[in-house]
Motif scaffolding. Structure first.
Motif, PDB file in Angstrom:
ATOM      1  N   PHE A 198      30.295  32.805 -27.218  1.00 44.04           N
ATOM      2  CA  PHE A 198      30.575  34.170 -27.121  1.00 44.04           C
ATOM      3  C   PHE A 198      29.301  35.032 -27.843  1.00 44.04           C
ATOM      4  O   PHE A 198      29.316  36.206 -27.093  1.00 44.04           O
ATOM      5  N   TRP A 199      28.713  34.460 -28.783  1.00 44.23           N
ATOM      6  CA  TRP A 199      27.544  35.320 -29.182  1.00 44.23           C
ATOM      7  C   TRP A 199      26.447  35.427 -28.293  1.00 44.23           C
ATOM      8  O   TRP A 199      25.861  36.506 -28.390  1.00 44.23           O
ATOM      9  N   ARG A 200      26.150  34.491 -27.463  1.00 40.46           N
ATOM     10  CA  ARG A 200      25.341  34.552 -26.686  1.00 40.46           C
ATOM     11  C   ARG A 200      25.494  35.317 -25.407  1.00 40.46           C
ATOM     12  O   ARG A 200      24.562  35.828 -24.680  1.00 40.46           O
ATOM     13  N   ALA A 201      26.585  35.726 -25.199  1.00 42.01           N
ATOM     14  CA  ALA A 201      27.186  36.369 -24.038  1.00 42.01           C
ATOM     15  C   ALA A 201      26.587  37.740 -23.857  1.00 42.01           C
ATOM     16  O   ALA A 201      26.322  38.241 -22.810  1.00 42.01           O
ATOM     17  N   ASP A 202      26.755  38.354 -24.993  1.00 39.30           N
ATOM     18  CA  ASP A 202      26.231  39.906 -25.054  1.00 39.30           C
ATOM     19  C   ASP A 202      25.758  40.427 -26.379  1.00 39.30           C
ATOM     20  O   ASP A 202      26.222  39.751 -27.274  1.00 39.30           O
ATOM     21  N   PRO A 203      24.544  41.059 -26.528  1.00 35.72           N
ATOM     22  CA  PRO A 203      24.090  41.494 -27.779  1.00 35.72           C
ATOM     23  C   PRO A 203      25.102  42.383 -28.581  1.00 35.72           C
ATOM     24  O   PRO A 203      24.857  42.543 -29.872  1.00 35.72           O
ATOM     25  N   TRP A 204      26.231  42.854 -27.762  1.00 35.85           N
ATOM     26  CA  TRP A 204      26.952  44.049 -28.411  1.00 35.85           C
ATOM     27  C   TRP A 204      27.775  43.086 -29.463  1.00 35.85           C
ATOM     28  O   TRP A 204      28.261  43.525 -30.633  1.00 35.85           O
ATOM     29  N   GLY A 205      28.192  41.743 -29.271  1.00 31.49           N
ATOM     30  CA  GLY A 205      28.644  41.025 -30.255  1.00 31.49           C
ATOM     31  C   GLY A 205      27.816  40.663 -31.566  1.00 31.49           C
ATOM     32  O   GLY A 205      28.498  40.768 -32.671  1.00 31.49           O
ATOM     33  N   TYR A 206      26.553  40.697 -31.190  1.00 31.15           N
ATOM     34  CA  TYR A 206      25.652  40.535 -32.389  1.00 31.15           C
ATOM     35  C   TYR A 206      25.450  41.819 -33.130  1.00 31.15           C
ATOM     36  O   TYR A 206      25.605  41.909 -34.485  1.00 31.15           O
ATOM     37  N   ARG A 207      25.487  42.704 -32.263  1.00 33.58           N
ATOM     38  CA  ARG A 207      25.457  44.247 -33.060  1.00 33.58           C
ATOM     39  C   ARG A 207      26.982  44.531 -34.132  1.00 33.58           C
ATOM     40  O   ARG A 207      26.677  44.911 -35.122  1.00 33.58           O
TER      41      ARG A 207
END
Length: 179
Positions: free
Chosen positions: A4-13
């Protein structure tokens, strides 16, 4: 969960904003604020520096400015001074992404420590030049020392909780772009 985290930088943001809100909430709680108590580490700064060393593309400058300026306003610090120092430090790290990718952890820790000390001195110098009252120098140094000691813990938490690691040389994302 790591996918889930690697899928999209928006998750990290979003996770970073959530961490920033949590850190700000904890700073505002009236816990252990007795006169003369030692200040705690600046955990949000540690997260910013750790994430910038690992994946600077996850923290755009506008997000750093928004979070840090909000923190300045809520904590009643001079608006923009700490924000400018944090932006200069993070952009310094962003411009050296290729260098920080190759550093071992001890050298990375020393680089982060040097940045924290430089930010402390620049902040105090700006206060001195503006003739503003400052907290005692010893308390500011203790906070920086606590932040330096907390940095490895924050790096470990970022690795365990968010699977945040330095990309390997030649690693590409799902779209074939080099990291």
């Amino acid at each position: 969960m790591a996918e889930f985290w690697r899928a999209d930088p928006w998750g990290y943001r979003l996770a970073f904003v959530g961490l920033a809100v949590l850190m700000l909430f904890l700073k505002l709680l009236p816990l252990g604020n007795t006169a003369g108590a030692f200040p705690g580490p600046d955990i949000l700064l540690c997260f910013m520096l750790a994430w910038m060393m690992r994946r600077p593309d996850f923290l755009p400058v506008w997000l750093i400015v928004a979070v840090t300026l909000t923190e300045d306003l809520i904590l009643m610090r001079p608006p923009g001074l700490w924000t400018a120092l944090v932006v200069m430090a993070t952009e310094f790290l962003r411009s050296r992404t290729a260098l920080t990718r190759e550093l071992n952890f001890v050298v990375e820790w020393l680089l982060a420590s040097g940045l924290m000390l430089a930010m402390l001195l620049a902040y105090r110098l700006a206060f001195m030049l503006a003739l503003l009252p400052q907290p005692p120098f010893g308390f500011a140094v203790v906070q920086v020392i606590w932040s330096i000691l907390a940095y490895p813990v924050i790096v470990g938490l970022s690795r365990l909780a968010f699977d945040l690691r330095k990309p390997a040389t030649g690693e590409v994302d799902d779209y074939g772009r080099r990291l």
